[in-house]
Enzyme design. Structure first.
Site: not given
Ligand SMILES: *Cc1c(COP(=O)(O)O)cnc(C)c1O
Length: 414
Positions: A372, A131, A211, A208, A234
């Site tokens: 993104c 992302h 997700q 990260d 999320k």
């Molecule tokens: C949504 C997402 C982000 C960014 O999250 P934010 O809540 O917009 O800061 C980063 N990495 C992954 C894999 C995502 O799905």
């Protein structure tokens, strides 16, 4: 119905879950909402909405500094929320749980701290499936420090090339960052194995988890990573709040980034001394209601049977994948053997944006575009995709509704 789907239905009362989400009974232009944009944000159960309202209705106050009862109550709930997060991911200590505005800010906090320790001799490893939050942030940190950004390739299926990953790790590798689950493709990475390999060359590891956190159990002690970051929104919680979990030794090692109230212990006109963790990393009045709402979402989510959740979600993805494979003119983008919650695809007939628009006319909410992850789309040779993403409250009927709607889209575009 497949055996997987039957199993899910017996162990998991999806209707009972749906009833806790008021928005799911909404209609879009007279059609029942089919919400399949969960990788962008999940909906919120009533208890989370109530927690926000209750906080503002009964004890709204600033935390830590008040000399009155409301401030005490707000502080107790806010700091209690930190305990809830710490327990949820099995942090070594509550001091390692730093509130941020979300995944993006969490990565920026780490990058701006660690970047001050990076040198031109160092390498930072990321993957082709990042992302933008976990790519641009490191790209810029490397530009500032002179460190080299190394991008680990993926295979055409959207799996990480594990041989390349191993081959690219070396003694100069200072930090390795990768997603738990790809938001654009749904690829589930072998994060424990990747972490172990990176730790073997003494690199810092940032996962990260934006997700992954709503789909996979996370135990940071078992993982052995240095940072795990995620957003509440999320994970059935509010927007504007997220977590940076990091090992205490690292969080205290690097220079502070944001300064102001809360993060200081002593201030004179010419100098200042920093507070202890976690406050050292949290400048200014925090998102108090957000933290409380996030903790409520975690409490709610933790009460579910995780095995049943995963079986249900696997059944949704299995059904969607089967129908997609049989759909004439549709190509799935991202076919890794281990996937969670995401069906990304392109269609011969139309641009993803048109597919999204025409699905919306039928009440089906998906996301279209590069998600993104613009370089990833380039790597896979698509301008973008249409992405249906699933959560625990989605049903097999909704998966069928998606494909019924796609059939109409095909006729309209064809
Ligand atoms: C949504 C997402 C982000 C960014 O999250 P934010 O809540 O917009 O800061 C980063 N990495 C992954 C894999 C995502 O799905």
């Amino acid at each position: 119905m497949s055996s997987l789907a039957k199993q899910a239905e017996s162990a998991f009362d999806v209707e009972a879950i749906r009833q806790q989400f008021p928005i799911l009974s909404r209609e879009i232009d007279g059609k029942p909402l089919v919400y399949l944009d969960n990788a962008a944000t999940t909906q919120k159960p009533q208890c989370v909405i109530d927690a926000l309202v209750d906080y503002y209705s009964t004890c709204n106050s600033n935390v830590h500094r008040g000399a009155h009862q409301l401030a005490d109550e707000a502080t107790r709930r806010y700091e209690g929320a930190r305990d809830t997060v710490a327990e949820f991911i099995n942090a070594y200590s509550r001091n390692e749980v730093i509130w941020t505005s979300g995944t993006t800010e969490s990565i920026n906090v780490v990058a701006n701290g660690l970047a001050q320790l990076l040198t031109a001799d160092d390498e930072v490893l990321v993957t082709e499936m990042e992302h933008h939050a976990n790519l641009v942030t490191w790209q810029q940190a490397c530009k500032r420090s002179g460190a080299k950004l190394v991008v680990v390739p993926i295979k055409d299926t959207g799996e990480l090339d594990l041989e390349q990953f191993s081959a690219l790790l070396n003694t100069r590798t200072k930090l390795v960052a990768f997603p738990h689950v790809s938001n654009a493709l749904g690829t589930l990475n072998p994060i424990a194995d990747l972490t172990a390999q990176a730790k073997a060359v003494d690199a810092w590891v940032l996962i990260d988890g934006a997700q992954g956190i709503a789909h996979e159990p996370v135990d940071v002690q078992v993982l052995g990573c240095d940072f795990y970051v995620f957003s509440a929104h999320k994970l059935f919680g509010p927007t504007g709040i997220g977590v940076l979990w990091g090992k205490e030794a690292l969080l205290t090692e690097w220079p502070v980034w944001q300064t102001g109230g809360e993060m200081i212990s002593e201030v004179s006109y010419q100098d200042a001394a920093w507070n202890v963790l976690p406050y050292r990393m949290e400048a200014g009045t925090p998102n108090i209601s957000g933290a409380i709402g996030m903790a409520e979402a975690i409490r709610w989510f933790s009460e579910l049977d995780m095995d049943a959740v995963q079986t249900h979600e696997a059944a949704l993805l299995e059904s969607a994948t089967r129908q997609a494979e049989a759909f004439d003119g549709l190509t799935i983008v991202g076919t890794a053997p281990n996937k969670v919650g995401v069906l990304s695809f392109v269609m011969d007939e139309g641009h993803p944006a048109d597919i999204g628009f025409l699905l919306d006319r039928q009440g089906v909410a998906i996301r279209t575009g590069h998600h993104c992850a613009e370089p990833l789309m380039g790597r896979l040779g698509v301008p973008g995709t249409a992405r249906a993403s699933f959560s625990i409250y989605n049903t097999l009927d909704e998966v069928d509704a998606l494909f019924a709607a796609l059939n109409k889209v095909k006729t309209m575009l064809g």
